[in-house]
Design an enzyme around this catalytic site. Sequence first.
Site, short mmCIF file in Angstrom:
data_model
loop_
_atom_site.label_atom_id
_atom_site.label_comp_id
_atom_site.label_asym_id
_atom_site.label_seq_id
_atom_site.Cartn_x
_atom_site.Cartn_y
_atom_site.Cartn_z
N LYS A 49 -17.56 -19.81 1.06
CA LYS A 49 -16.54 -20.80 1.47
C LYS A 49 -16.47 -21.01 2.96
CE LYS A 49 -14.10 -19.33 -2.77
NZ LYS A 49 -13.16 -18.33 -3.43
N GLN A 93 -9.05 -14.17 -2.21
CA GLN A 93 -10.16 -13.99 -3.27
C GLN A 93 -9.65 -13.24 -4.37
OE1 GLN A 93 -12.86 -15.86 -3.20
NE2 GLN A 93 -13.50 -14.79 -5.14
N ASP A 116 -5.70 -23.30 -4.09
CA ASP A 116 -6.52 -22.96 -5.33
C ASP A 116 -5.85 -23.26 -6.79
OD1 ASP A 116 -8.58 -20.94 -5.34
OD2 ASP A 116 -7.57 -19.35 -4.65
N1 GUN Z 1 -12.31 -15.46 -7.91
C1 GUN Z 1 -12.97 -16.16 -8.86
N2 GUN Z 1 -12.79 -17.41 -8.49
C2 GUN Z 1 -12.02 -17.69 -7.73
C3 GUN Z 1 -11.37 -18.82 -7.28
O1 GUN Z 1 -11.63 -20.06 -7.58
N3 GUN Z 1 -10.13 -18.64 -6.35
C4 GUN Z 1 -10.07 -17.20 -6.00
N4 GUN Z 1 -8.98 -17.15 -5.06
N5 GUN Z 1 -10.49 -16.35 -6.49
C5 GUN Z 1 -11.37 -16.56 -7.39
#
Ligand code: GUN
Length: 282
Positions: A49, A93, A116
């Site tokens: 990311k 995350q 998100d």
């Molecule tokens: N863990 C797995 N997929 C995601 C996501 O799309 N966003 C976040 N914040 N954590 C994740």
Amino acid sequence: MAVRIDGKALAAKVKSQVAAETAKLPRQPGLAVVLVGDDPASQVYVRGKEADCAECGIRSFPYRLPADTHQQELLALIEKLNADAAVDGILVQLPLPAPLEAEPVIEAIRPDKDVDCFHPYNVGRLNIGTPVFQPCTPAGVMEMLRESGISPAGKRCVVLGRSNIVGKPMAALLTQADGTVTLCHSRTPELTEITRQADILVSAVGKVNCVTADMVKDGAVVIDVAMNRNDAGKLCGDADFAAVEPKASYITPVPGGVGPMTRAMLMKNTTQAAAMQNGVAI
Ligand code: GUN
């Protein structure tokens, strides 16, 4: 034989569009990426990311916190980021290491920085059909369908997995796109009967080879959201790819399918958040 939908190529296209939008903004968008603990898979995702941010002209604010961080400390960080004008998007995350609870953290994030789309306000807007942000993975899937010329309208769509991150919002977006959606999960009886009816089958289970060829209708579109490792340690999705590919009309590979699209959509949401915060339309 199915057409493979190239998520990597499409993600590159989305990111170049985002970079162009970003360049037009009065200031650089900022994304705070919060990682608690040292889960190796999460570390890989978070690094990815941050690399995407650099590619899109987005400033990333990395926060690495130890696994024994207290809930209150994490909430205090969220409050600080909520108030920081340079931070347009906040991503924590998931999953958080135990005993931290994700829900209060998600609810603490300002909805207009919730890139998100996990905050109950944004989930509610999504389900009403007036989303502010679109959740990254399901939005990435919708973009892959659109780019491949596949409309869910009037189609039978079956989603496997009812997580808040993928399954439920995926069902919401497909419904909004006029698909007839069945959301299946671990307690669904006669699963094969249902999946065999799917024109579009989206799998987000997280189990190697749980989508077998007999579960797939001839000519179905198979979207594999999962990221698993098989016994040999190789990355793979839910579908028994070699057996399903010849039956499907379109299929997404793992890796190189939905994963890169999720990250690209996060960049899109961050730039959208920055535009909103600057009062600019994009
Ligand atoms: N863990 C797995 N997929 C995601 C996501 O799309 N966003 C976040 N914040 N954590 C994740």
